[in-house]
Design an enzyme around this catalytic site. Structure first.
Site, PDB file in Angstrom:
ATOM      1  N   GLY A  95       1.044 -23.097 -30.677  1.00  0.00           N
ATOM      2  CA  GLY A  95       0.937 -24.439 -30.112  1.00  0.00           C
ATOM      3  C   GLY A  95      -0.514 -24.882 -30.040  1.00  0.00           C
ATOM      4  O   GLY A  95      -0.875 -25.993 -30.448  1.00  0.00           O
ATOM      5  N   ASP A  96      -1.373 -23.975 -29.555  1.00  0.00           N
ATOM      6  CA  ASP A  96      -2.800 -24.312 -29.425  1.00  0.00           C
ATOM      7  C   ASP A  96      -3.405 -24.563 -30.810  1.00  0.00           C
ATOM      8  O   ASP A  96      -4.181 -25.485 -31.016  1.00  0.00           O
ATOM      9  CB  ASP A  96      -3.567 -23.164 -28.747  1.00  0.00           C
ATOM     10  CG  ASP A  96      -3.095 -22.956 -27.310  1.00  0.00           C
ATOM     11  OD1 ASP A  96      -2.477 -23.897 -26.754  1.00  0.00           O
ATOM     12  OD2 ASP A  96      -3.319 -21.872 -26.744  1.00  0.00           O
ATOM     13  N   SER A 154       4.636 -18.619 -30.620  1.00  0.00           N
ATOM     14  CA  SER A 154       3.880 -18.236 -29.435  1.00  0.00           C
ATOM     15  C   SER A 154       3.052 -19.418 -28.955  1.00  0.00           C
ATOM     16  O   SER A 154       2.905 -20.421 -29.659  1.00  0.00           O
ATOM     17  CB  SER A 154       2.942 -17.078 -29.764  1.00  0.00           C
ATOM     18  OG  SER A 154       1.883 -17.551 -30.582  1.00  0.00           O
ATOM     19  N   LYS A 155       2.504 -19.231 -27.767  1.00  0.00           N
ATOM     20  CA  LYS A 155       1.654 -20.280 -27.206  1.00  0.00           C
ATOM     21  C   LYS A 155       0.456 -20.528 -28.130  1.00  0.00           C
ATOM     22  O   LYS A 155      -0.005 -21.651 -28.290  1.00  0.00           O
ATOM     23  CB  LYS A 155       1.182 -19.851 -25.814  1.00  0.00           C
ATOM     24  CG  LYS A 155       0.294 -20.883 -25.166  1.00  0.00           C
ATOM     25  CD  LYS A 155       0.007 -20.541 -23.739  1.00  0.00           C
ATOM     26  CE  LYS A 155      -1.424 -20.841 -23.329  1.00  0.00           C
ATOM     27  NZ  LYS A 155      -2.041 -22.000 -23.928  1.00  0.00           N
ATOM     28  N   ARG A 156      -0.007 -19.461 -28.754  1.00  0.00           N
ATOM     29  CA  ARG A 156      -1.154 -19.604 -29.651  1.00  0.00           C
ATOM     30  C   ARG A 156      -0.855 -20.541 -30.830  1.00  0.00           C
ATOM     31  O   ARG A 156      -1.719 -21.267 -31.293  1.00  0.00           O
ATOM     32  CB  ARG A 156      -1.617 -18.232 -30.155  1.00  0.00           C
ATOM     33  CG  ARG A 156      -3.126 -18.151 -30.131  1.00  0.00           C
ATOM     34  CD  ARG A 156      -3.673 -16.750 -30.308  1.00  0.00           C
ATOM     35  NE  ARG A 156      -3.008 -15.730 -29.526  1.00  0.00           N
ATOM     36  CZ  ARG A 156      -2.612 -14.556 -30.045  1.00  0.00           C
ATOM     37  NH1 ARG A 156      -2.793 -14.303 -31.324  1.00  0.00           N
ATOM     38  NH2 ARG A 156      -2.062 -13.655 -29.271  1.00  0.00           N
TER      39      ARG A 156
END
Ligand code: GLU
Length: 515
Positions: free
Chosen positions: A272-273, A268-270
């Site tokens: 990546g963050d 998920s994008k999370r």
């Protein structure tokens, strides 16, 4: 099941919904479609599936096309080409009339029916009845054209009552999906509910109907898409049958999920963050919140490195080869060799690919590609000098964005000096020794790396100095830290005047600090 695809022209489509930036998993789906199309001399089509008006995000479509372009995925037909092609329009919101006709066909043949149950009613059933689904078991007790009289139905429609059209699914039929990657997937129709195909409220079909109708009309031979669409495929098979299109049904291939680097759950994008890597090909600015999500392009990745990395997330050639050009990928890609299980997103491997690809470039090419990063760092833009400096430190570059920090000392004298290095390396006798080295350097006229090295090293030996005792303070004076390439390459590059000026400044600054 009959295999109808033997002599069929290969036509694949990438069919994103413009609900936000293209996720890196979507980019991989597009890539696999492209590789498969090119390998078979077929067509790569882009269709925009924007029938869910609530989830439409402005700018997403342009972003998707730009991302594909950056990755080197060429489009033969559809959105992103002009003219779009023989099946235009390729944006589903512009194809309402077409879908309306096909919904009409299913209705008139009794394969679909009108349903008038309100969202509130359905909500109530779901709350009251465990695992409620709208199907053969209960459709006659619900409000639809199978349970109501023809007059009642006509009246409801004439009165402008909102309705949906549902597919009438026959119960207890085994549906086989032939998947190139997963083999035969069989499910029983009784577990499916009578899926909504069309909504009068916005006069738009749902994903399922539009997707199948368009795949048929656009003569799609292979549907290559993410695993998350596997549960939809039995319904799609039923729709092909309902329309009598079995003979031209595409072959399916559902690609494995991209998993978190740790391997548990979907990327998920999370993630990546949390772990500091992009999950989008290009930087994306959310049109509502203005929040920025990083992209591979802006973070300093090369598109061919990203392509190579993505290609191997879910497919492998069965050999040890890891570096593949797009052409090599086209030649060796094999849908049958894609894995069924999810692929861990090993972003360190992504960096490794980028490093490898950068090593293949000349200093000048790197400078051209890193222009935006160089300008942002305010380095003087002299292409020849930048290229020469880049050549010296090339093997240290992983991302193009690393470049300014790695070469800045070639162009800008240090304004501060690493304190722990001073503590460790600047000894009592350093000042006096450095002054002697300074005088030695003033007398050298042939300012070339090898010559400088010979001369200075013999001088140091002659004087009985310790080599490290000189080299480290000298590096500190020129770079500001104990980093950088071969010291004498730095001297040659910055030139005699600059070398002497930097030593003087360090003697003044650090010398007085140490008093
Ligand atoms: N519109 C779907 C998506 O956003 C397409 C799924 C498919 O390829 O059938 O991925």
């Amino acid at each position: 099941m009959k295999n109808n695809n033997i002599d069929r022209r290969v036509r694949v489509r990438f069919a994103p919904s413009p609900t936000g930036p293209l996720h890196i998993g979507g980019a991989r789906t597009a890539l696999y479609n492209y590789l498969f199309a090119r390998q078979n001399g077929g067509d790569m089509i882009i269709r925009i599936e924007d029938t869910d008006s609530h989830r439409f995000v402005p700018g997403a479509e342009d972003y998707i096309i730009e991302a594909l372009h950056w990755l080197g995925i060429e489009i033969d037909e559809g959105i992103g080409t002009t003219p779009e092609g023989p099946h235009a329009p390729y944006r589903q919101s512009e194809r309402r009339d077409i879908y309306r006709n096909y919904v009409g066909q299913l209705l008139s043949e009794g394969k679909a029916y009108y349903a008038f149950d309100t969202p509130e009613e359905l909500e109530k059933y779901r709350a009251e009845i465990p695992n409620f689904q709208y199907d053969a078991q209960n459709r006659l007790s619900l409000r639809n054209s199978l349970s109501l009289t023809e007059e009642e139905v006509k009246k409801l429609i004439a009165d402008g009552t909102q309705y949906v059209v549902r597919l009438k699914i026959e119960p207890d039929v085994d549906i086989t999906v032939n998947d190139i990657i997963r083999g035969e997937v069989v499910i029983n129709s009784s577990v499916l509910d009578d899926k909504v195909l069309y909504k009068s409220a916005d006069d738009l079909p749902t994903y399922h109907l539009a997707n199948v109708v368009d795949d048929h009309l656009m003569e799609i031979s292979h549907v290559i898409r993410g695993e998350e669409w596997l549960p939809s495929s039995p319904l799609h098979v039923l729709l092909y049958r309902a329309f009598g299109w079995e003979d031209t049904m595409p072959q399916f291939a559902h690609l494995p999920l991209l998993l978190k680097p740790e391997g548990n759950g979907k990327l998920s994008k999370r993630d990546g963050d949390r772990l500091g890597f992009p999950v989008f090909p290009l930087l994306w600015t959310d049109p509502v919140t203005q929040a920025i999500s990083s992209g591979y392009r802006e973070s300093g990745y090369l598109p061919n490195a990203v392509v190579n990395f993505l290609a191997l997330l879910g497919w492998n050639s069965g050999t040890d080869q890891e570096i593949f050009s797009m052409k090599e990928l086209i030649d060796s890609f094999d849908l049958k060799k894609c894995s069924k299980s999810g692929a861990k997103f090993d972003y360190e491997k992504g960096k490794w690919f980028n490093h490898k690809y950068i090593q293949e470039l000349s200093g000048r090419d790197i400078v051209l590609l890193a222009k935006a990063h160089i300008e942002r760092a305010n380095l003087p833009y002299d292409e020849d000098r930048l290229a020469a400096a880049t050549e010296i430190i090339k093997d240290r570059i992983t991302l193009l964005s690393d470049l300014p920090a790695l070469i800045s000392f070639f162009f800008v004298a240090p304004t501060s000096y690493d304190e722990s290095a001073i503590k460790k390396r600047w000894k009592e006798d350093t000042l006096a020794q450095l002054q002697e080295v300074y005088s030695c350097l003033t007398s050298i006229t042939d300012w070339k790396s090898a010559h400088l090295e010979d001369t200075l090293k013999s001088f140091i030996t002659e004087k009985g100095f310790n080599l490290g005792g000189i080299m480290n303070p000298l590096r500190l004076s020129l770079v500001g830290a104990l980093q950088g390439p071969h010291l004498f390459d730095i001297l040659e590059f910055i030139g005699k005047d600059e070398t002497l000026a930097r030593i003087e400044k360090a003697i003044d600054t650090i010398g007085s600090l140490k008093q």
